[in-house]
Design a protein around this motif. Structure first.
Motif, PDB file in Angstrom:
ATOM      1  N   SER A   1      -6.635  -0.003  -8.837  1.00 42.66           N
ATOM      2  CA  SER A   1      -7.784   0.417  -7.846  1.00 42.66           C
ATOM      3  C   SER A   1      -9.096  -0.301  -8.314  1.00 42.66           C
ATOM      4  CB  SER A   1      -8.252   1.795  -7.883  1.00 42.66           C
ATOM      5  OG  SER A   1      -8.506   2.070  -9.052  1.00 42.66           O
TER       6      SER A   1
ATOM      7  N   LEU B   1      -0.194   1.550  -9.266  1.00 42.86           N
ATOM      8  CA  LEU B   1      -1.336   1.603  -8.471  1.00 42.86           C
ATOM      9  C   LEU B   1      -2.601   0.995  -9.190  1.00 42.86           C
ATOM     10  CD1 LEU B   1      -2.350   4.511  -6.108  1.00 42.86           C
ATOM     11  CD2 LEU B   1      -4.106   3.400  -7.511  1.00 42.86           C
TER      12      LEU B   1
ATOM     13  N   PHE C   1       0.846  -1.166  -0.058  1.00 38.97           N
ATOM     14  CA  PHE C   1       0.047  -0.115   0.140  1.00 38.97           C
ATOM     15  C   PHE C   1       0.659   1.107   0.280  1.00 38.97           C
ATOM     16  CE2 PHE C   1      -2.411  -3.501   1.976  1.00 38.97           C
ATOM     17  CZ  PHE C   1      -3.614  -3.193   1.147  1.00 38.97           C
TER      18      PHE C   1
ATOM     19  N   ARG D   1      -5.240   9.181  -4.666  1.00 35.16           N
ATOM     20  CA  ARG D   1      -5.437   8.006  -4.469  1.00 35.16           C
ATOM     21  C   ARG D   1      -6.891   7.652  -4.245  1.00 35.16           C
ATOM     22  NH1 ARG D   1      -0.534   8.544  -0.630  1.00 35.16           N
ATOM     23  NH2 ARG D   1      -2.048   8.261   0.998  1.00 35.16           N
TER      24      ARG D   1
ATOM     25  N   ARG E   1       1.121   7.939  -4.748  1.00 34.62           N
ATOM     26  CA  ARG E   1       0.498   9.125  -5.388  1.00 34.62           C
ATOM     27  C   ARG E   1       0.107   9.935  -3.778  1.00 34.62           C
ATOM     28  NH1 ARG E   1      -4.197   6.698  -9.334  1.00 34.62           N
ATOM     29  NH2 ARG E   1      -2.654   5.666 -10.753  1.00 34.62           N
ATOM     30  N   LYS E   2      -0.083  11.201  -4.139  1.00 33.23           N
ATOM     31  CA  LYS E   2      -0.486  12.333  -3.137  1.00 33.23           C
ATOM     32  C   LYS E   2      -1.799  11.617  -2.602  1.00 33.23           C
ATOM     33  CE  LYS E   2       1.885  16.192  -4.796  1.00 33.23           C
ATOM     34  NZ  LYS E   2       1.652  17.617  -5.313  1.00 33.23           N
ATOM     35  N   ALA E   3      -2.154  11.760  -1.350  1.00 36.50           N
ATOM     36  CA  ALA E   3      -3.350  11.203  -0.870  1.00 36.50           C
ATOM     37  C   ALA E   3      -4.570  11.647  -1.432  1.00 36.50           C
ATOM     38  CB  ALA E   3      -3.347  11.724   0.797  1.00 36.50           C
TER      39      ALA E   3
ATOM     40  N   PRO F   1       2.572   4.701  -0.834  1.00 36.04           N
ATOM     41  CA  PRO F   1       1.898   5.992  -1.226  1.00 36.04           C
ATOM     42  C   PRO F   1       2.410   6.620  -2.397  1.00 36.04           C
ATOM     43  CG  PRO F   1       3.266   6.511   0.786  1.00 36.04           C
ATOM     44  CD  PRO F   1       3.243   4.976   0.480  1.00 36.04           C
TER      45      PRO F   1
END
Length: 111
Positions: A87, A85, A40, A49, A44-46, A42
């Motif tokens: 999703s 990433l 998990f 995401r 990408r910036k929060a 990070p």
């Protein structure tokens, strides 16, 4: 969990002799050497995401150019680590699994 389970199932379908090691911060897929990871990270910036995601990491002998790659590093000369990433299960597609299969072959051929 459904994202991970879908990914794991596809890894077993594209690579032979795969071992899985569950650790505190990642799950490692290996043959002779480690070739893919789920975490998990990070990458990408929060705010960029999605709420539900996994990060698939794999190593190749060259830098892969794709808009799907979130981050790339070269930890050793001629060894590139790529982070993607994911999703949705639809993102665990032939393209991603082709890269993972290539990573397994690359890993198996390392000294």
């Amino acid at each position: 969990m459904p994202l991970y389970e879908a990914f794991e199932q596809k890894v077993f379908s594209v690579a032979d002799g795969v071992k899985v090691k569950v650790q505190k911060t990642q799950i490692t897929f290996s043959n002779r050497h480690n070739f893919a990871f789920v975490s998990f990270l990070p990458v990408r910036k929060a705010k960029e995401r999605p709420e539900v995601y996994i990060v698939v990491t794999f190593g190749l002998g060259y830098r892969l150019e794709s808009t799907r790659i979130d981050a790339v590093v070269e930890p050793y000369p001629g060894r590139w680590t790529h982070h993607v990433l994911v999703s949705g299960t639809e993102e665990i597609d032939d393209e991603l699994m082709g890269w993972v299969k290539e990573a397994a072959v690359f890993s198996a051929g390392k000294r």
